[in-house]
Scaffold this motif. Structure first.
Motif, PDB file in Angstrom:
ATOM      1  N   LEU A   1       0.785  -1.259   0.008  1.00 28.67           N
ATOM      2  CA  LEU A   1       0.072  -0.125  -0.207  1.00 28.67           C
ATOM      3  C   LEU A   1       0.811   1.264  -0.019  1.00 28.67           C
ATOM      4  O   LEU A   1       1.694   1.645   0.953  1.00 28.67           O
TER       5      LEU A   1
ATOM      6  N   PRO B   1       0.189   5.008   0.676  1.00 34.25           N
ATOM      7  CA  PRO B   1      -0.904   5.635   1.172  1.00 34.25           C
ATOM      8  C   PRO B   1      -1.068   7.139   0.579  1.00 34.25           C
ATOM      9  O   PRO B   1      -0.008   7.595   0.080  1.00 34.25           O
TER      10      PRO B   1
ATOM     11  N   SER C   1       3.072   9.948   5.322  1.00 31.20           N
ATOM     12  CA  SER C   1       3.309   9.783   6.572  1.00 31.20           C
ATOM     13  C   SER C   1       4.687   8.791   6.471  1.00 31.20           C
ATOM     14  O   SER C   1       4.630   7.617   6.218  1.00 31.20           O
ATOM     15  N   THR C   2       5.656   9.503   7.065  1.00 23.68           N
ATOM     16  CA  THR C   2       6.874   8.574   7.284  1.00 23.68           C
ATOM     17  C   THR C   2       7.398   9.012   8.309  1.00 23.68           C
ATOM     18  O   THR C   2       7.236   9.703   9.173  1.00 23.68           O
ATOM     19  N   ASP C   3       8.578   8.142   8.786  1.00 28.18           N
ATOM     20  CA  ASP C   3       9.420   8.467   9.986  1.00 28.18           C
ATOM     21  C   ASP C   3      10.178   9.357   9.807  1.00 28.18           C
ATOM     22  O   ASP C   3      10.321   9.941   8.509  1.00 28.18           O
TER      23      ASP C   3
ATOM     24  N   PHE D   1      13.386  10.050  11.621  1.00 24.59           N
ATOM     25  CA  PHE D   1      15.023  10.029  11.918  1.00 24.59           C
ATOM     26  C   PHE D   1      15.501   8.826  11.255  1.00 24.59           C
ATOM     27  O   PHE D   1      16.668   8.654  11.504  1.00 24.59           O
ATOM     28  N   GLU D   2      14.838   7.641  10.777  1.00 24.31           N
ATOM     29  CA  GLU D   2      15.259   6.512  10.286  1.00 24.31           C
ATOM     30  C   GLU D   2      15.903   6.964   9.142  1.00 24.31           C
ATOM     31  O   GLU D   2      15.532   7.798   8.638  1.00 24.31           O
TER      32      GLU D   2
ATOM     33  N   PHE E   1      12.672  -2.406   7.451  1.00 27.89           N
ATOM     34  CA  PHE E   1      11.617  -2.516   8.239  1.00 27.89           C
ATOM     35  C   PHE E   1      10.341  -3.074   7.587  1.00 27.89           C
ATOM     36  O   PHE E   1       9.773  -4.034   8.062  1.00 27.89           O
ATOM     37  N   SER E   2      10.070  -2.225   6.476  1.00 27.60           N
ATOM     38  CA  SER E   2       8.852  -2.965   5.871  1.00 27.60           C
ATOM     39  C   SER E   2       8.724  -4.173   5.309  1.00 27.60           C
ATOM     40  O   SER E   2       7.817  -4.873   5.336  1.00 27.60           O
TER      41      SER E   2
ATOM     42  N   LEU F   1       8.376  -6.514   8.315  1.00 28.59           N
ATOM     43  CA  LEU F   1       7.290  -6.318   9.010  1.00 28.59           C
ATOM     44  C   LEU F   1       6.175  -7.345   8.087  1.00 28.59           C
ATOM     45  O   LEU F   1       5.282  -7.762   8.740  1.00 28.59           O
ATOM     46  N   PHE F   2       6.398  -7.293   7.111  1.00 28.02           N
ATOM     47  CA  PHE F   2       5.559  -8.202   6.003  1.00 28.02           C
ATOM     48  C   PHE F   2       5.911  -9.706   5.996  1.00 28.02           C
ATOM     49  O   PHE F   2       5.557 -10.368   5.304  1.00 28.02           O
TER      50      PHE F   2
ATOM     51  N   LEU G   1       7.740   5.748  -0.147  1.00 26.10           N
ATOM     52  CA  LEU G   1       6.443   5.155   0.227  1.00 26.10           C
ATOM     53  C   LEU G   1       6.387   3.952  -0.627  1.00 26.10           C
ATOM     54  O   LEU G   1       5.949   2.736  -0.315  1.00 26.10           O
TER      55      LEU G   1
ATOM     56  N   LYS H   1       8.598   1.209  -0.026  1.00 29.36           N
ATOM     57  CA  LYS H   1       8.268   0.388   1.116  1.00 29.36           C
ATOM     58  C   LYS H   1       7.090  -0.643   0.810  1.00 29.36           C
ATOM     59  O   LYS H   1       7.384  -1.697   1.204  1.00 29.36           O
TER      60      LYS H   1
END
Ligand code: ATP
Ligand code: MG
Lengths: 253, 307
Positions: free
Chosen positions: B82, B84, B88-90, B92-93, B101-102, B105-106, B144, B147
């Motif tokens: 997705l 979005p 919306s992102t972090d 400091f990463e 990370f993404s 996570l999946f 995004l 990710k």
């Protein structure tokens, strides 16, 4: 079980702690050390022993508990509050991770940080105060249990909070006063009635007393009761988290 | 072919009482590009968010590759990437850490080679060690996308991917969408640039006020709902239409220089007949061109009608 997912969240949170080392480790270690210097070394010599323990040593479990509680709560609450605040939570919500795995990642990381902090405080305390631990296993057990329980509690606060102020309010306005009044600096037996009985309504009494028993073998309340109270609070938090994920409270519209 | 996403009787009423989706039924074919069009607040993002598990449906059922999105959410979500609408992102990463990370996570095992290829493709490799807060808006948008693609999804949702993206980059992006499609990825996108949907999509869905008012093959849609025009530039301007020419669909431009013939693409065009009659009337023309109505015009008509 999506272990890659859990580890991604866990490592993300640990990386955040590394970036904020000053705030998440150095400052609590420093502030607790100040107590040890003031009450342990400077004033402590003029205070009588309590339950046969030197004053400097007597306050270690309570102060450690104070740092443990406030750091667990603020770490875990910020960890979940911020993604909600910034909107990045969408990714976790859309990922194939179960609620249990999400909690494991966030709360596991927060609890790890608290335990590390606790150990650091114990080591620095040794620089100022002479003490030895009677039940090392139980000390570790209480340390872990408290870190996990209050990280979970922090996680709930992080989901509940609307803004940064609400995030701070529980640790500052509730946890800190209750800890100070919960026998961190005195044995509750030193209190006159009715305060001594009233104090038993303060949950921190049980945490601190249990911890002190693990350290020195002396306690205000039976250690079994301390353990049960802590486990009870853990179960309460688990129930709340289960409810949050079941209803999507605050996380999903 | 079995649809890759099936939406049945989906409704969404937000806690505020606002009904954002009404009885949506939709079957998305594997490998297609579906463009969802609709005015602001129509419910596009809500629909996407429900399929992705970010918003709870009020009623109805969604299956992704045969998996119910609620009962079997792991299998369903693992197929989906997705992007979005909100950036919306972090902050400091680093870029690379975020993509790693993404992927984790999946539930995917680390694969540095794949992530490097992906970041290079999106021109982010040079920026891999930068903090996300130091990226420009367009770069964040690409991050995004990276990710979303980091876990090699079979379905990709792009919620207004080209908002705030410059022209060159937009073309790169569509290039990439085409490549993904060639690899068999199903793509669902929303956009307010209708020419994009016209250029990219196989099928068009139009949502208006929470209702899916139409889902149609793009070419069929343009054929059925589009009208065509034939414009004839005359040798000599005319004062008025010759009597034998007055009839359905023919008009004279104001300056009398052009004859405009509008016809419905579905029916007999009648062009041959028109030309014969022009010849009989002795009207000469020096130029002619035909024009098809654009998806944009069709879209505007549709949404106006539904209002
Ligand atoms: N969390 C929410 N709570 C209440 N109402 C919401 C929420 N999210 C969206 N809405 C409402 O639902 C409706 C549909 O919103 P949605 O974001 O799905 O529209 P959209 O088609 O994506 O619009 P846009 O083209 O502007 O992105 C809007 O009226 C919006 O105000
Ligand atoms: Mg939207």
């Amino acid at each position: 079980m999506n272990l890659h997912g859990v580890s991604a969240i866990y490592r993300f949170e640990m990386a955040r702690a590394r970036r904020t080392l000053m705030q998440s480790v150095a400052s609590p270690v420093l502030s607790t050390s100040l107590y040890f210097i003031v009450f342990g070394t400077a004033i402590g010599n003029r205070m009588g022993d309590i339950d046969g323990i030197g004053y400097g040593a007597f306050i270690i479990p309570g102060l450690l508990m104070l740092s443990l509680l406030s750091e667990s709560i603020s770490n875990a609450s910020f960890g979940i509050f911020f993604p909600q605040f910034s909107g990045t939570i969408y990714e976790v919500l859309s990922a194939p991770v179960s609620p249990f795995e999400i909690v494991l990642g966030y709360v596991g990381a927060a609890a790890t940080k608290s335990v590390i902090l606790g150990v650091l405080i114990l080591i620095t305390a040794r620089l100022f105060v002479d003490y030895s631990i009677v039940h090392p296993f139980w000390t570790l057990a209480f340390l872990l249990l408290t870190a996990v329980t209050f990280s979970l509690f922090g996680f709930i606060i992080g989901i509940w909070a609307d803004d940064f102020q609400q995030l701070q309010v529980i640790p500052l306005m509730v946890i800190t006063p209750l800890t100070f009044l919960g026998g961190a600096f005195y044995s509750i037996e030193m209190l006159p009635e009715p305060w001594q009985s009233l104090t038993l309504f303060n949950p921190m009494v049980y945490l601190i007393s249990g911890f002190r028993w693990a350290f020195y073998g002396v306690a205000d309340v039976q250690v079994g009761i301390s353990l049960l109270m802590t486990l009870g609070f853990l179960l309460l938090c688990l129930a709340a988290v289960t409810w949050i994920f079941r209803t999507g409270y605050r996380l999903k519209s | 072919m079995r649809p890759i996403i099936t939406v049945e009787g989906l409704n969404k009423t937000y806690a505020s009482g606002h009904c954002a989706l009404r009885d949506i039924n939709l079957a998305i074919k594997p490998g297609e590009i579906l463009a969802l069009l609709g005015p602001n607040g129509a419910g596009k993002t809500t629909l996407i968010s429900i399929v992705c598990g970010i918003v709870n449906p009020s009623s109805g059922r969604v299956r992704v590759d045969g998996h119910d999105i609620q009962r079997d959410y792991r299998a369903a979500r693992a197929c989906i990437g997705l992007v979005p609408q909100e950036l919306s992102t972090d902050a400091f990463e680093s870029v690379l850490a975020a993509v790693r990370f993404s992927r984790g996570l999946f539930g995917r095992a680390p694969n540095s080679a794949f992530l490097e290829k992906l970041l290079r493709q999106l021109s982010l490799w040079e920026k891999r060690d930068s903090r996300i807060m130091d990226l420009s808006g367009g770069m964040k948008r690409r991050l995004l996308i990276a990710k979303a693609l980091s876990h090699e999804p079979r379905i990709l949702f792009l919620d207004e991917p080209t908002a705030g993206v410059d022209v060159a980059l937009r073309q790169d992006m569509w290039q990439m969408v085409q490549e993904l499609r060639q690899q068999g990825v199903t793509i669902i996108l929303t956009t307010h640039y209708i020419e994009e949907a016209e250029a990219m999509a196989d099928r068009i869905g139009v949502i208006n006020r929470g209702e899916l008012i139409l889902v149609e093959d793009k070419s069929a849609l343009m054929e059925q709902l589009g009208t065509r025009q034939l414009r004839l530039t005359l040798q000599q301007p005319l004062e008025q239409l010759p009597p034998n020419l007055s009839g359905e669909g023919l008009s004279l431009s104001e300056d009398g220089q052009e004859l405009v013939y509008t016809f419905d693409a579905q029916h007999e065009t009648g062009i041959a007949q028109l030309l014969r009659r022009l010849d009989e009337a002795g009207v000469d023309f020096k130029n002619l061109h035909s024009k098809q109505s654009s998806l944009e015009e069709i879209f505007v008509d549709l949404v106006k009608e539904a209002r």
